[in-house]
Design a protein around this motif. Structure first.
Motif, PDB file in Angstrom:
ATOM      1  N   THR A 136       0.842  -1.195   0.000  1.00 53.50           N
ATOM      2  CA  THR A 136       0.000   0.000   0.000  1.00 53.50           C
ATOM      3  C   THR A 136       0.876   1.243   0.000  1.00 53.50           C
ATOM      4  OG1 THR A 136      -1.797  -1.107   1.165  1.00 53.50           O
ATOM      5  CG2 THR A 136      -1.745   1.293   1.291  1.00 53.50           C
ATOM      6  N   HIS A 137       0.537   2.195  -0.846  1.00 52.74           N
ATOM      7  CA  HIS A 137       1.310   3.434  -0.945  1.00 52.74           C
ATOM      8  C   HIS A 137       0.391   4.646  -0.941  1.00 52.74           C
ATOM      9  CE1 HIS A 137       4.141   0.445  -2.672  1.00 52.74           C
ATOM     10  NE2 HIS A 137       5.054   1.201  -2.082  1.00 52.74           N
ATOM     11  N   VAL A 138       0.995   5.776  -0.630  1.00 54.34           N
ATOM     12  CA  VAL A 138       0.298   7.064  -0.655  1.00 54.34           C
ATOM     13  C   VAL A 138       1.086   7.997  -1.576  1.00 54.34           C
ATOM     14  CG1 VAL A 138      -0.348   9.106   0.681  1.00 54.34           C
ATOM     15  CG2 VAL A 138      -0.643   6.822   1.670  1.00 54.34           C
ATOM     16  N   VAL A 139       0.378   8.751  -2.398  1.00 57.93           N
ATOM     17  CA  VAL A 139       1.026   9.705  -3.292  1.00 57.93           C
ATOM     18  C   VAL A 139       0.735  11.128  -2.808  1.00 57.93           C
ATOM     19  CG1 VAL A 139       1.204  10.580  -5.646  1.00 57.93           C
ATOM     20  CG2 VAL A 139       0.846   8.136  -5.247  1.00 57.93           C
ATOM     21  N   HIS A 140       1.815  11.893  -2.629  1.00 56.14           N
ATOM     22  CA  HIS A 140       1.722  13.311  -2.298  1.00 56.14           C
ATOM     23  C   HIS A 140       2.089  14.102  -3.550  1.00 56.14           C
ATOM     24  CE1 HIS A 140       2.540  11.170   1.418  1.00 56.14           C
ATOM     25  NE2 HIS A 140       2.143  12.212   2.131  1.00 56.14           N
ATOM     26  N   VAL A 141       1.371  15.173  -3.812  1.00 60.54           N
ATOM     27  CA  VAL A 141       1.666  16.034  -4.966  1.00 60.54           C
ATOM     28  C   VAL A 141       1.776  17.473  -4.484  1.00 60.54           C
ATOM     29  CG1 VAL A 141       0.870  16.882  -7.196  1.00 60.54           C
ATOM     30  CG2 VAL A 141       0.471  14.497  -6.570  1.00 60.54           C
ATOM     31  N   ALA A 142       2.859  18.139  -4.863  1.00 62.85           N
ATOM     32  CA  ALA A 142       3.051  19.552  -4.541  1.00 62.85           C
ATOM     33  C   ALA A 142       3.046  20.363  -5.826  1.00 62.85           C
ATOM     34  CB  ALA A 142       4.358  19.763  -3.790  1.00 62.85           C
ATOM     35  N   ARG A 143       2.365  21.506  -5.788  1.00 57.65           N
ATOM     36  CA  ARG A 143       2.327  22.409  -6.938  1.00 57.65           C
ATOM     37  C   ARG A 143       2.869  23.777  -6.540  1.00 57.65           C
ATOM     38  NH1 ARG A 143      -3.642  21.352  -9.614  1.00 57.65           N
ATOM     39  NH2 ARG A 143      -3.176  19.306 -10.525  1.00 57.65           N
ATOM     40  N   SER A 144       3.653  24.328  -7.437  1.00 54.95           N
ATOM     41  CA  SER A 144       4.181  25.678  -7.262  1.00 54.95           C
ATOM     42  C   SER A 144       4.818  26.093  -8.578  1.00 54.95           C
ATOM     43  CB  SER A 144       5.221  25.733  -6.143  1.00 54.95           C
ATOM     44  OG  SER A 144       5.879  26.994  -6.120  1.00 54.95           O
ATOM     45  N   VAL A 145       4.773  27.373  -8.876  1.00 55.09           N
ATOM     46  CA  VAL A 145       5.447  27.856 -10.079  1.00 55.09           C
ATOM     47  C   VAL A 145       6.960  27.883  -9.881  1.00 55.09           C
ATOM     48  CG1 VAL A 145       3.475  29.240 -10.793  1.00 55.09           C
ATOM     49  CG2 VAL A 145       5.217  30.262  -9.317  1.00 55.09           C
ATOM     50  N   ASP A 146       7.411  27.679  -8.649  1.00 58.18           N
ATOM     51  CA  ASP A 146       8.840  27.794  -8.342  1.00 58.18           C
ATOM     52  C   ASP A 146       9.551  26.449  -8.240  1.00 58.18           C
ATOM     53  OD1 ASP A 146       8.666  30.645  -8.042  1.00 58.18           O
ATOM     54  OD2 ASP A 146       7.693  30.299  -6.122  1.00 58.18           O
ATOM     55  N   LEU A 147       8.907  25.356  -8.594  1.00 55.08           N
ATOM     56  CA  LEU A 147       9.539  24.048  -8.497  1.00 55.08           C
ATOM     57  C   LEU A 147      10.632  23.907  -9.555  1.00 55.08           C
ATOM     58  CD1 LEU A 147       6.424  21.749  -7.951  1.00 55.08           C
ATOM     59  CD2 LEU A 147       8.080  22.495  -6.238  1.00 55.08           C
ATOM     60  N   HIS A 148      11.739  23.268  -9.162  1.00 57.39           N
ATOM     61  CA  HIS A 148      12.841  23.030 -10.097  1.00 57.39           C
ATOM     62  C   HIS A 148      13.613  21.805  -9.632  1.00 57.39           C
ATOM     63  CE1 HIS A 148      15.429  24.926  -7.038  1.00 57.39           C
ATOM     64  NE2 HIS A 148      14.480  25.837  -6.944  1.00 57.39           N
ATOM     65  N   PRO A 202       6.039  31.175   2.396  1.00 58.98           N
ATOM     66  CA  PRO A 202       4.603  30.878   2.521  1.00 58.98           C
ATOM     67  C   PRO A 202       3.805  31.346   1.309  1.00 58.98           C
ATOM     68  CG  PRO A 202       5.167  32.838   3.792  1.00 58.98           C
ATOM     69  CD  PRO A 202       6.468  32.298   3.246  1.00 58.98           C
ATOM     70  N   GLY A 203       2.684  30.656   1.069  1.00 53.41           N
ATOM     71  CA  GLY A 203       1.736  31.086   0.058  1.00 53.41           C
ATOM     72  C   GLY A 203       2.132  30.835  -1.381  1.00 53.41           C
ATOM     73  N   ARG A 204       3.228  30.142  -1.620  1.00 51.59           N
ATOM     74  CA  ARG A 204       3.714  29.941  -2.995  1.00 51.59           C
ATOM     75  C   ARG A 204       3.613  28.474  -3.422  1.00 51.59           C
ATOM     76  NH1 ARG A 204       6.583  34.258  -4.757  1.00 51.59           N
ATOM     77  NH2 ARG A 204       7.736  33.000  -6.256  1.00 51.59           N
ATOM     78  N   TRP A 205       2.981  27.636  -2.617  1.00 58.90           N
ATOM     79  CA  TRP A 205       2.918  26.216  -2.918  1.00 58.90           C
ATOM     80  C   TRP A 205       1.712  25.624  -2.197  1.00 58.90           C
ATOM     81  CZ3 TRP A 205       2.968  23.624   1.651  1.00 58.90           C
ATOM     82  CH2 TRP A 205       3.498  24.322   2.749  1.00 58.90           C
ATOM     83  N   GLN A 206       1.359  24.416  -2.597  1.00 55.86           N
ATOM     84  CA  GLN A 206       0.278  23.676  -1.950  1.00 55.86           C
ATOM     85  C   GLN A 206       0.528  22.184  -2.148  1.00 55.86           C
ATOM     86  OE1 GLN A 206      -3.750  24.634  -3.336  1.00 55.86           O
ATOM     87  NE2 GLN A 206      -4.405  24.824  -1.218  1.00 55.86           N
ATOM     88  N   VAL A 207       0.256  21.413  -1.121  1.00 60.68           N
ATOM     89  CA  VAL A 207       0.477  19.966  -1.143  1.00 60.68           C
ATOM     90  C   VAL A 207      -0.864  19.262  -0.953  1.00 60.68           C
ATOM     91  CG1 VAL A 207       1.540  18.000   0.037  1.00 60.68           C
ATOM     92  CG2 VAL A 207       2.811  20.144  -0.217  1.00 60.68           C
ATOM     93  N   ALA A 208      -1.089  18.215  -1.735  1.00 64.03           N
ATOM     94  CA  ALA A 208      -2.280  17.377  -1.557  1.00 64.03           C
ATOM     95  C   ALA A 208      -1.846  15.938  -1.338  1.00 64.03           C
ATOM     96  CB  ALA A 208      -3.204  17.475  -2.765  1.00 64.03           C
TER      97      ALA A 208
END
Length: 349
Positions: A136-148, A202-208
């Motif tokens: 069993t696994h869990v997937v986390h996804v982070a979004r941001s315009v600053d990812l590299h 703060p405020g530049r990313w979000q994780v689900a």
């Protein structure tokens, strides 16, 4: 056991052999070979100096002090050239290895989440990364315009150091930071949020966080849940840094019957479009009211209005729609319709 004597021997041969461009090219090739062999840079320099010492021993038979001094000066200059060229070659090979590693990891994660590769081949590749396909696994996804890529490397190293290499796999995929973790691990989302906060602010990313699911199909399901949670949050204006798909299950339910939710929105909120200025002002008022659990004072403060102005807007909503949030059953209908409107992007701007 000395596994890098070849490097000292090769450098000694260089220092008594070719000069100029040929010497630099040969030294760069030695540096690249050392990087491919996994030798630390410190050992590369040590072996080059050992080669220089061996080359010097071959010059001590030269007659006269002047000749010895001239040979020493030449050897030092050549050693400097060889060190610089070898480290350049080492760095180029190391960068190429990182690119290959990133490409292979991203390709594996893509195949793993898509499930289009032969299971036997996928299992062999999964073993290399410590992934057990049946688990069993869990997937986390982070979004941001600053990812590299550099940020992804830092996050991957930090998570692996805390939770173990075989429990975490992090990579960039389609512009998002995707982290696959063993299902029983706790604390990954807060740690990932801490790392992103430290790096991006703060405020530049979000994780689900998707729900835990078993098997390869479960990985794809958890990924879809995490990404859908981020999509819903963007439409609904949710700004919480960490979202859990398990807390947002109502929204896929709402969208599953799009005709029904469209009918609800138009039936309940449609009359607001006849108001002066349109429906947007009233929708925003209801949204903030529900976010503050029906508290008129907090709603007024958030909207920079007086409490009386908020009460007037709510009375106007009741006049137009027949619904008022002070009535329990009507409040639920209004809230559902407002959420549906935001999911549907209604009314169009």
């Amino acid at each position: 056991m000395n596994h890098d004597g070849w490097l000292a021997d090769g450098c000694a041969a260089l220092l008594v052999g070719p000069t100029g461009g040929d010497q630099r090219r040969a030294a760069a090739e030695l540096g690249a070979r050392a990087a491919d062999a996994g030798l630390p840079q410190r050992d590369v320099v040590i072996q080059i100096l050992r080669g220089a010492a061996a080359a010097w021993a071959a010059t001590t038979s030269a007659a006269g002090t002047t000749a010895v001094h001239a040979a020493a000066a030449t050897l030092l200059a050549d050693t400097q050239t060889v060190v610089a060229a070898a480290l350049d070659g080492y760095a180029r090979a190391a960068r190429a290895a990182v690119v290959r590693h990133d490409d292979e990891r991203a390709a594996f994660v893509g195949d793993l989440l898509a499930g289009r590769v032969d299971p036997g081949v996928l299992a062999e590749r999964a073993h290399r990364y410590g992934i057990r396909l049946a688990a069993t696994h869990v997937v986390h996804v982070a979004r941001s315009v600053d990812l590299h890529a550099a940020l992804a490397h830092r996050v991957d190293a930090a998570l692996a150091a805390r939770f173990g290499d075989g429990n975490i796999l992090t990579t960039l995929r389609d512009g998002e930071l995707v982290c696959i973790s063993a299902g029983g691990l706790r604390g990954i989302a807060p740690e990932l949020a801490h790392l992103l906060l430290s790096d991006l602010g703060p405020g530049r990313w979000q994780v689900a966080v998707g729900r835990p699911h078993p098997g390869v199909a479960g990985l794809a399901a958890s990924l879809d849940e995490a990404r859908s949670s981020l999509d819903h949050a963007a439409k609904l204006g949710f700004t919480a840094p960490v979202l859990h798909a398990a807390d947002l299950l109502v929204f896929p339910v709402l969208l599953r019957d799009r005709d029904a939710i469209t009918d609800l929105v138009h039936t309940v909120l449609g009359p607001l479009t006849t108001a002066r200025g349109g429906a947007r002002m009233y929708l925003d008022t209801l949204t903030v009211l529900f976010e503050h659990q029906g508290n008129h004072t907090a709603t007024a403060r958030a909207l920079h209005l007086s409490v009386r102005a908020v009460a007037y807007r709510l009375d106007r909503i009741r006049e137009l729609t027949g619904y008022h949030p002070s009535q329990p059953t009507q409040r639920f209908t209004l809230h559902t319709a407002v959420l549906g409107a935001r999911l549907l992007g209604w009314p169009p701007d």
